[in-house]
Design an enzyme around this catalytic site. Structure first.
Site, mmCIF file in Angstrom:
data_model
loop_
_atom_site.group_PDB
_atom_site.id
_atom_site.type_symbol
_atom_site.label_atom_id
_atom_site.label_comp_id
_atom_site.label_asym_id
_atom_site.label_seq_id
_atom_site.Cartn_x
_atom_site.Cartn_y
_atom_site.Cartn_z
ATOM 1 N N HIS A 342 0.855 -1.197 0.000
ATOM 2 C CA HIS A 342 0.000 0.000 0.000
ATOM 3 C C HIS A 342 0.885 1.239 0.000
ATOM 4 O O HIS A 342 1.962 1.242 0.603
ATOM 5 C CB HIS A 342 -0.891 0.012 1.248
ATOM 6 C CG HIS A 342 -2.074 0.919 1.099
ATOM 7 N ND1 HIS A 342 -1.988 2.270 1.343
ATOM 8 C CD2 HIS A 342 -3.327 0.679 0.692
ATOM 9 C CE1 HIS A 342 -3.178 2.812 1.121
ATOM 10 N NE2 HIS A 342 -4.000 1.886 0.711
ATOM 11 N N ASP A 400 -7.929 -5.495 -0.091
ATOM 12 C CA ASP A 400 -8.347 -6.341 -1.222
ATOM 13 C C ASP A 400 -7.962 -7.795 -1.064
ATOM 14 O O ASP A 400 -8.350 -8.635 -1.877
ATOM 15 C CB ASP A 400 -7.714 -5.778 -2.515
ATOM 16 C CG ASP A 400 -8.244 -4.387 -2.801
ATOM 17 O OD1 ASP A 400 -7.438 -3.459 -2.938
ATOM 18 O OD2 ASP A 400 -9.475 -4.234 -2.832
HETATM 19 C C1 SDX Z 1 -6.184 0.089 -2.938
HETATM 20 O O1 SDX Z 1 -4.452 4.644 -2.129
HETATM 21 C C2 SDX Z 1 -5.375 4.006 -1.518
HETATM 22 O O2 SDX Z 1 -5.763 4.361 -0.419
HETATM 23 C C3 SDX Z 1 -5.920 2.803 -2.267
HETATM 24 C C4 SDX Z 1 -6.938 1.974 -1.497
HETATM 25 C C5 SDX Z 1 -8.232 2.747 -1.260
HETATM 26 O O3 SDX Z 1 -8.960 2.369 -0.334
HETATM 27 O O4 SDX Z 1 -8.554 3.654 -2.082
HETATM 28 O O5 SDX Z 1 -6.408 1.563 -0.264
HETATM 29 C C6 SDX Z 1 -7.353 0.723 -2.288
HETATM 30 O O6 SDX Z 1 -5.905 0.416 -4.063
HETATM 31 C C7 SDX Z 1 -5.322 -0.894 -2.155
HETATM 32 C C8 SDX Z 1 -4.069 -1.363 -2.962
HETATM 33 C C9 SDX Z 1 -4.548 -2.447 -3.920
HETATM 34 N N1 SDX Z 1 -3.483 -2.803 -4.851
HETATM 35 C C10 SDX Z 1 -2.857 -4.008 -4.791
HETATM 36 O O7 SDX Z 1 -3.040 -4.838 -3.897
HETATM 37 C C11 SDX Z 1 -1.912 -4.269 -5.950
HETATM 38 C C12 SDX Z 1 -0.560 -4.821 -5.415
HETATM 39 N N2 SDX Z 1 0.097 -3.725 -4.694
HETATM 40 C C13 SDX Z 1 1.043 -2.922 -5.438
HETATM 41 O O8 SDX Z 1 0.810 -2.738 -6.785
HETATM 42 C C14 SDX Z 1 1.540 -1.710 -4.658
HETATM 43 O O9 SDX Z 1 1.809 -2.142 -3.398
HETATM 44 C C15 SDX Z 1 0.659 -0.485 -4.595
HETATM 45 C C16 SDX Z 1 0.246 -0.016 -5.947
HETATM 46 C C17 SDX Z 1 -0.557 -0.752 -3.771
HETATM 47 C C18 SDX Z 1 1.472 0.605 -3.924
HETATM 48 O O10 SDX Z 1 2.464 0.961 -4.805
HETATM 49 P P1 SDX Z 1 3.587 2.034 -4.406
HETATM 50 O O11 SDX Z 1 3.280 2.727 -3.144
HETATM 51 O O12 SDX Z 1 3.839 2.877 -5.612
HETATM 52 O O13 SDX Z 1 4.796 1.144 -4.054
HETATM 53 P P2 SDX Z 1 5.817 0.630 -5.108
HETATM 54 O O14 SDX Z 1 5.071 0.093 -6.270
HETATM 55 O O15 SDX Z 1 6.828 1.702 -5.330
HETATM 56 O O16 SDX Z 1 6.494 -0.592 -4.332
HETATM 57 C C19 SDX Z 1 7.518 -0.346 -3.421
HETATM 58 C C20 SDX Z 1 8.381 -1.589 -3.532
HETATM 59 C C21 SDX Z 1 8.773 -1.915 -4.974
HETATM 60 O O17 SDX Z 1 10.012 -2.593 -4.904
HETATM 61 P P3 SDX Z 1 11.373 -1.716 -5.244
HETATM 62 O O18 SDX Z 1 11.188 -1.126 -6.613
HETATM 63 O O19 SDX Z 1 11.449 -0.683 -4.151
HETATM 64 O O20 SDX Z 1 12.470 -2.735 -5.179
HETATM 65 O O21 SDX Z 1 7.636 -2.745 -3.071
HETATM 66 C C22 SDX Z 1 7.449 -3.648 -4.144
HETATM 67 C C23 SDX Z 1 7.740 -2.910 -5.431
HETATM 68 O O22 SDX Z 1 8.238 -3.802 -6.399
HETATM 69 N N3 SDX Z 1 6.054 -4.067 -4.077
HETATM 70 C C24 SDX Z 1 5.614 -5.306 -4.264
HETATM 71 C C25 SDX Z 1 4.222 -5.236 -4.065
HETATM 72 N N4 SDX Z 1 3.853 -3.984 -3.792
HETATM 73 C C26 SDX Z 1 4.991 -3.262 -3.813
HETATM 74 N N5 SDX Z 1 6.265 -6.453 -4.566
HETATM 75 C C27 SDX Z 1 5.501 -7.548 -4.668
HETATM 76 N N6 SDX Z 1 4.150 -7.580 -4.491
HETATM 77 C C28 SDX Z 1 3.487 -6.443 -4.194
HETATM 78 N N7 SDX Z 1 2.159 -6.457 -4.013
#
Ligand code: SDX
Length: 465
Positions: A342, A400
């Protein structure tokens, strides 16, 4: 400080207790850093010119540096892709503490509201700022109940879609089309029209979502029943058929109502920011909410519940979990553990805890024991929470992760999961939209950029290229 490609690096603004950093780009010269003793000003020094920007404290959470005059004073922009360090507005609606896993709706903790309140009352709270008195609640609930029907002409829209249309595609189209039906509530500067439009959207979203579900099943639409409460009415419109009397389980209705409360608002998430940005041009509320629905559909946002369940089904059994964990950790693999991570929560999403408990309640009520998907989810969570990669990156289950298992058990197909999210989040979008319109400091949203394209160059004719 090292300069590179005329980019200088971080300029850190110090505050005694907090460090707030902005990355600035300039064509030449050096930016040094000044540390200000004054607690209410952030000092910035550019080419030996000192600038001060007001630090504003909120009730809770990080303070902000008001940089609205930065470009006018310094000729510089800030640069913050994804807005990880940027506050787009002042708001009183929802507060999230990502480190502590706290979520408050108008100051009330989400777990208390999920336990004690209901979705219609929570909607009133988010819209008005206060919990309703008995009379206020009755008036609001009656108004919502009496706005649940949609114009009969709107029903014809559904026949224009293919039978396999994704419910979110239908929601985008039909909600946007509401603009064509309700001309008497599109003047965003009229508080009364905003109140009517907001109530219409909150009331009609269940009807529109249920019709999208029925259309996908090839079953006749079920009209709203004013004898039923908000969530029971939605379940009835989804699962009743003309050929049989529909029994609605109070436990299931209560569980779904809780799920709606959990999804109602979440400060400036991507879809809420979309609604605010669309509305900042003066666009009517139906068009702005349709834009929010489109943004929510993405798998990184509201589409994650559908993606998370599809992922659990793809994993299929506990013994295949290590293979997927490996994929999630592989930088070269775009696969992510859906339902994990998140932008704000770097601790457990408080909604996920309530969601998990609700999931167990629903499975028990439906007599589903040892649901294989739940077994995979529980084992996946256990493994991930003990894996260094997820621990270091503070990746926890989000709302989720468990919602999909619960909704599937209730009888919803995965394609309906995000439509249910949109149904609930409409309350937050309407509340945030109203707050933005009423905020005197809000203007049309128009970000700037760092331009790295070509400098001016002369056109060359086709025959010489
Ligand atoms: C919702 O914003 C809100 O409040 C949203 C929400 C709401 O109520 O409106 O809470 C609802 O959207 C919840 C989130 C649902 N999405 C997912 O579950 C999809 C999987 N999660 C990711 O795509 C990610 O965690 C996000 C999109 C939720 C957050 O992305 P960020 O903050 O941009 O973080 P990032 O992508 O920069 O990740 C940071 C690091 C990265 O690694 P590095 O590049 O630093 O090496 O963490 C890793 C990412 O690769 N990472 C994951 C991961 N999520 C982040 N690696 C594996 N699996 C994951 N799920």
């Amino acid at each position: 400080m090292k300069n590179e490609n005329q980019k200088n690096t971080l300029v850190s603004l110090f505050r005694k207790t907090k460090i707030i950093s902005i990355r600035l780009y300039r064509h030449k010269g050096k930016i040094s850093v000044s540390k200000k003793e004054n607690l209410n000003t952030a000092g910035l020094n550019i080419k030996n010119e000192s600038y001060g920007f007001e630090l504003k404290d909120g009730t809770l959470g990080p303070s902000v540096i008001d940089i609205s005059s930065l470009y006018g004073e310094t000729g510089q922009f800030t640069y913050d892709p994804g807005f990880t360090s940027t506050a787009s507005c002042e708001s009183k609606i929802t507060y999230i503490d990502g480190e502590k896993g706290i979520l408050l709706y108008r100051g009330y903790p989400i777990d208390e509201l999920a336990e004690e309140s209901n979705f219609v009352e929570t909607a009133y709270l988010l819209l008005s700022g206060e919990l309703p008195t008995k009379e206020e609640y009755q008036e609001f609930e009656l108004a919502i109940t009496h706005h649940t029907m949609v114009h009969e002409q709107l029903i014809k829209f559904y026949n224009g879609f293919r039978s396999d249309a994704h419910p979110m595609a239908i929601m985008c189209g039909v909600v946007g089309a509401l603009s064509a039906f309700y001309h008497d509530s599109t003047d965003v500067n009229d508080p009364h029209q905003r109140m009517i439009a907001g109530r219409r959207l909150i009331a009609k979203m269940p009807t529109i979502a249920a019709m999208a579900f029925k259309f996908s099943l090839g079953q006749p639409f079920v009209y709203p029943n004013n004898e039923l409460d908000y969530t029971a009415n939605f379940l009835n419109m989804c699962f009743a058929v003309p050929a049989a009397k529909n029994q609605i389980s109070p436990t299931i209705a209560r569980a779904l109502d809780k799920i709606f409360i959990l999804h109602a608002d979440h400060e400036q998430n991507a879809s809420t920011s979309t609604v605010r940005l669309a509305s900042s041009s003066g666009a009517n509320p139906f068009a702005a909410i349709a834009a929010g629905i489109a943004c929510l559909w993405g798998p990184a946002h509201g589409g994650a519940n559908e993606a998370a369940l599809n992922m659990l089904m793809e994993i299929g059994s506990v013994d295949k979990i290590p293979e997927f964990i490996k994929k999630a950790k592989d930088k070269n693999d775009p696969f992510r553990l859906m339902g994990f991570g998140h932008r704000v929560y770097k601790n457990y999403d408080p909604r996920a805890k309530v969601m998990q408990a609700t999931c167990h309640e629903v499975l028990k009520e439906l007599g589903i024991v040892d649901d294989p998907l739940l077994q995979v989810a529980l084992e996946l969570e256990k493994i991930a929470l003990n894996d260094d990669y997820f621990v270091e990156k503070k990746l926890y289950p989000n709302i989720d992760f468990y919602s999909g298992i619960t909704l599937k058990a209730m009888g919803f197909p995965t394609t309906m999961f995000t439509a249910l999210f949109a149904l609930a989040r409409t309350v937050g979008w309407v509340a945030q939209w109203n707050e933005m319109i009423e905020d005197p400091s809000q203007r049309i949203g128009r970000p700037r950029q760092l331009y790295t394209g070509y400098d001016r160059r002369k056109y060359s004719k086709l025959d010489v290229r």
